[in-house]
Design a protein around this motif. Structure first.
Motif, mmCIF file in Angstrom:
data_model
loop_
_atom_site.group_PDB
_atom_site.id
_atom_site.type_symbol
_atom_site.label_atom_id
_atom_site.label_comp_id
_atom_site.label_asym_id
_atom_site.label_seq_id
_atom_site.Cartn_x
_atom_site.Cartn_y
_atom_site.Cartn_z
ATOM 1 N N HIS A 118 0.824 -1.207 0.000
ATOM 2 C CA HIS A 118 0.000 0.000 0.000
ATOM 3 C C HIS A 118 0.862 1.261 0.000
ATOM 4 O O HIS A 118 0.498 2.272 -0.594
ATOM 5 C CB HIS A 118 -0.923 -0.006 1.221
ATOM 6 C CG HIS A 118 -1.943 1.075 1.208
ATOM 7 N ND1 HIS A 118 -1.753 2.271 1.850
ATOM 8 C CD2 HIS A 118 -3.162 1.139 0.619
ATOM 9 C CE1 HIS A 118 -2.808 3.033 1.664
ATOM 10 N NE2 HIS A 118 -3.677 2.357 0.921
ATOM 11 N N PRO A 140 0.665 2.671 -6.508
ATOM 12 C CA PRO A 140 -0.394 3.674 -6.692
ATOM 13 C C PRO A 140 -1.728 3.139 -6.167
ATOM 14 O O PRO A 140 -1.958 1.925 -6.117
ATOM 15 C CB PRO A 140 -0.448 3.854 -8.208
ATOM 16 C CG PRO A 140 0.839 3.326 -8.723
ATOM 17 C CD PRO A 140 1.283 2.276 -7.754
ATOM 18 N N ALA A 141 -2.608 4.036 -5.782
ATOM 19 C CA ALA A 141 -3.877 3.659 -5.162
ATOM 20 C C ALA A 141 -4.713 2.747 -6.056
ATOM 21 O O ALA A 141 -5.275 1.753 -5.591
ATOM 22 C CB ALA A 141 -4.673 4.905 -4.792
ATOM 23 N N ARG A 142 -4.788 3.054 -7.344
ATOM 24 C CA ARG A 142 -5.591 2.235 -8.254
ATOM 25 C C ARG A 142 -5.031 0.825 -8.384
ATOM 26 O O ARG A 142 -5.771 -0.153 -8.427
ATOM 27 C CB ARG A 142 -5.660 2.862 -9.628
ATOM 28 C CG ARG A 142 -6.595 4.019 -9.696
ATOM 29 C CD ARG A 142 -6.734 4.499 -11.109
ATOM 30 N NE ARG A 142 -7.643 5.624 -11.174
ATOM 31 C CZ ARG A 142 -8.038 6.175 -12.284
ATOM 32 N NH1 ARG A 142 -7.593 5.737 -13.439
ATOM 33 N NH2 ARG A 142 -8.865 7.186 -12.252
ATOM 34 N N CYS A 143 -3.725 0.720 -8.446
ATOM 35 C CA CYS A 143 -3.075 -0.596 -8.561
ATOM 36 C C CYS A 143 -3.328 -1.421 -7.305
ATOM 37 O O CYS A 143 -3.670 -2.605 -7.382
ATOM 38 C CB CYS A 143 -1.587 -0.400 -8.804
ATOM 39 S SG CYS A 143 -0.706 -1.929 -9.104
ATOM 40 N N SER A 163 -5.791 -1.060 -5.158
ATOM 41 C CA SER A 163 -7.210 -1.385 -5.110
ATOM 42 C C SER A 163 -7.538 -2.557 -6.024
ATOM 43 O O SER A 163 -8.324 -3.439 -5.663
ATOM 44 C CB SER A 163 -8.051 -0.181 -5.513
ATOM 45 O OG SER A 163 -7.908 0.851 -4.580
ATOM 46 N N CYS A 164 -6.929 -2.599 -7.196
ATOM 47 C CA CYS A 164 -7.137 -3.695 -8.132
ATOM 48 C C CYS A 164 -6.635 -5.018 -7.521
ATOM 49 O O CYS A 164 -7.324 -6.035 -7.615
ATOM 50 C CB CYS A 164 -6.417 -3.403 -9.440
ATOM 51 S SG CYS A 164 -6.687 -4.640 -10.702
#
Length: 70
Positions: free
Chosen positions: A54, A58-61, A63-64
């Motif tokens: 975390h 990156p946040a999107r990665c 989250s995925c």
């Protein structure tokens, strides 16, 4: 596929409760008895790995990864 661990209670019904290990109990005991307890306690290798990922992804990665991990 959904691979949830289930335990059986005394009545033979399935439950999602897991038993705490001695590591969990020791950490809880130290946190309760601490003069200045931490906000968060990391227990186990998986938790430490997730916090590390975390912090570097990156946040999107991240989250995925979390969406596909469960």
């Amino acid at each position: 596929m959904n691979h949830k661990k289930t335990n059986t209670d005394n009545n033979g019904k399935e439950s999602n409760h897991t038993h705490m290990s001695s590591r969990h109990c020791g950490t809880i005991s130290r946190s309760v008895n601490a003069n200045r307890p931490k906000t968060h306690y990391l227990i186990g290798l998986r938790t430490r790995l997730l916090v590390f990922l975390h912090s570097i992804l990156p946040a999107r990665c991240f989250s995925c990864i979390m969406l596909h991990a469960s």
